[in-house]
Design a protein around this motif. Structure first.
Motif, PDB file in Angstrom:
ATOM      1  N   SER A  13      53.704  29.080  39.171  1.00  0.00           N
ATOM      2  CA  SER A  13      52.496  29.348  38.400  1.00  0.00           C
ATOM      3  C   SER A  13      51.379  28.484  38.969  1.00  0.00           C
ATOM      4  O   SER A  13      51.628  27.495  39.666  1.00  0.00           O
TER       5      SER A  13
ATOM      6  N   GLU B 123      47.133  27.051  38.066  1.00  0.00           N
ATOM      7  CA  GLU B 123      45.974  26.956  37.184  1.00  0.00           C
ATOM      8  C   GLU B 123      44.882  26.187  37.918  1.00  0.00           C
ATOM      9  O   GLU B 123      45.154  25.148  38.521  1.00  0.00           O
TER      10      GLU B 123
ATOM     11  N   ARG C  27      44.260  31.229  35.450  1.00  0.00           N
ATOM     12  CA  ARG C  27      45.644  30.923  35.078  1.00  0.00           C
ATOM     13  C   ARG C  27      46.519  32.092  35.510  1.00  0.00           C
ATOM     14  O   ARG C  27      46.292  33.232  35.093  1.00  0.00           O
ATOM     15  N   SER C  28      47.495  31.798  36.338  1.00  0.00           N
ATOM     16  CA  SER C  28      48.381  32.871  36.790  1.00  0.00           C
ATOM     17  C   SER C  28      49.259  33.351  35.641  1.00  0.00           C
ATOM     18  O   SER C  28      49.588  32.597  34.727  1.00  0.00           O
ATOM     19  N   THR C  29      49.615  34.623  35.709  1.00  0.00           N
ATOM     20  CA  THR C  29      50.546  35.201  34.739  1.00  0.00           C
ATOM     21  C   THR C  29      51.850  35.614  35.410  1.00  0.00           C
ATOM     22  O   THR C  29      52.883  35.712  34.766  1.00  0.00           O
ATOM     23  N   ARG C  30      51.800  35.857  36.721  1.00  0.00           N
ATOM     24  CA  ARG C  30      53.011  36.168  37.485  1.00  0.00           C
ATOM     25  C   ARG C  30      52.697  36.066  38.975  1.00  0.00           C
ATOM     26  O   ARG C  30      51.537  36.160  39.381  1.00  0.00           O
TER      27      ARG C  30
ATOM     28  N   GLY D  89      46.695  36.898  37.737  1.00  0.00           N
ATOM     29  CA  GLY D  89      46.354  35.994  36.652  1.00  0.00           C
ATOM     30  C   GLY D  89      45.059  36.358  35.978  1.00  0.00           C
ATOM     31  O   GLY D  89      44.407  37.348  36.316  1.00  0.00           O
ATOM     32  N   ASP D  90      44.712  35.546  35.010  1.00  0.00           N
ATOM     33  CA  ASP D  90      43.505  35.750  34.214  1.00  0.00           C
ATOM     34  C   ASP D  90      42.405  34.817  34.704  1.00  0.00           C
ATOM     35  O   ASP D  90      42.590  33.604  34.748  1.00  0.00           O
TER      36      ASP D  90
ATOM     37  N   THR E 267      38.606  33.570  33.889  1.00  0.00           N
ATOM     38  CA  THR E 267      37.632  33.522  32.800  1.00  0.00           C
ATOM     39  C   THR E 267      36.318  32.970  33.332  1.00  0.00           C
ATOM     40  O   THR E 267      36.268  31.874  33.896  1.00  0.00           O
TER      41      THR E 267
ATOM     42  N   THR F 117      37.392  37.245  30.071  1.00  0.00           N
ATOM     43  CA  THR F 117      38.625  37.111  30.839  1.00  0.00           C
ATOM     44  C   THR F 117      39.062  38.466  31.366  1.00  0.00           C
ATOM     45  O   THR F 117      39.118  39.440  30.614  1.00  0.00           O
TER      46      THR F 117
ATOM     47  N   GLU G 115      41.880  40.299  34.397  1.00  0.00           N
ATOM     48  CA  GLU G 115      42.984  40.093  35.333  1.00  0.00           C
ATOM     49  C   GLU G 115      42.484  40.275  36.762  1.00  0.00           C
ATOM     50  O   GLU G 115      41.734  41.207  37.044  1.00  0.00           O
TER      51      GLU G 115
END
Length: 182
Positions: A49, A51, A87-90, A103-104, A106, A111, A113
């Motif tokens: 992950s 950030e 922020r990564s989500t996968r 990731g997201d 912002t 926000t 993807e």
């Protein structure tokens, strides 16, 4: 399982961008203050992950008047929205040292993807015994999707500022901690 945390080495990393100006030219810029971390499960980056938090007031295009305009409510509105956050989500393994970090992002409290096309450049120990990880990542966004819609029509047609923004990250990260999963 063993998770390792890496912090971005901001003195050896760059967060940059490029946008079209007056249809035909390109303007490059960067952010000079940011922080971030990457957490990886062993050597499997796909089990990781990331950030990153960027201080928007640190925007630098090399022209103070333009940078001040970019900090204003017409664009980033730094007083109200001081940080850009990813922020990564996968993470998807794309083969041969390449990854798709989803990731997201912002910007201005909006926000969306995004996908960072990422290449692992290598892992090495520096002369002081620290482990380092290096990678390059890029994506493109439509700035209007994040509320960055100020523009001006040109007499000859087109717009003063392009809508597509190309983002590039050239990053070194330093290993700081390792934790065993329960």
């Amino acid at each position: 399982m063993s998770f390792k945390t890496w912090t971005l080495d901001t003195t050896h990393s760059t967060v940059g961008f490029m946008v079209r100006h007056m249809v035909v030219a390109k303007v490059h810029g960067r952010f000079t203050r940011f922080e971030g971390k990457v957490v990886v499960n062993g050597d499997d980056l796909a089990q990781g992950s990331a950030e990153v938090k960027i201080d928007v007031s640190s925007i630098d295009t090399g022209v103070e008047q333009r940078d001040n305009h970019l900090r204003s409510p017409d664009f980033f509105d730094v007083a109200a929205f001081p940080k850009l956050i990813f922020r990564s989500t996968r993470v998807q393994d794309a083969g041969k040292g390449r990854y798709r970090v989803v990731g997201d992002l912002t910007i201005r409290d909006v926000t969306r993807e995004v996908v960072l096309e990422t290449e692992l450049l290598g892992k090495v120990k520096d002369p002081w015994g620290n482990e380092r990880l290096a990678f390059q990542a890029s994506t493109s966004i439509d700035r209007k999707d994040f509320g960055l819609s100020w523009n001006q029509a040109l007499e000859a047609g087109g717009l003063l500022v392009g809508e597509r923004v190309d983002i590039t990250l050239d990053v070194q990260a330093v290993a700081v901690a390792e934790e065993k999963a329960a």
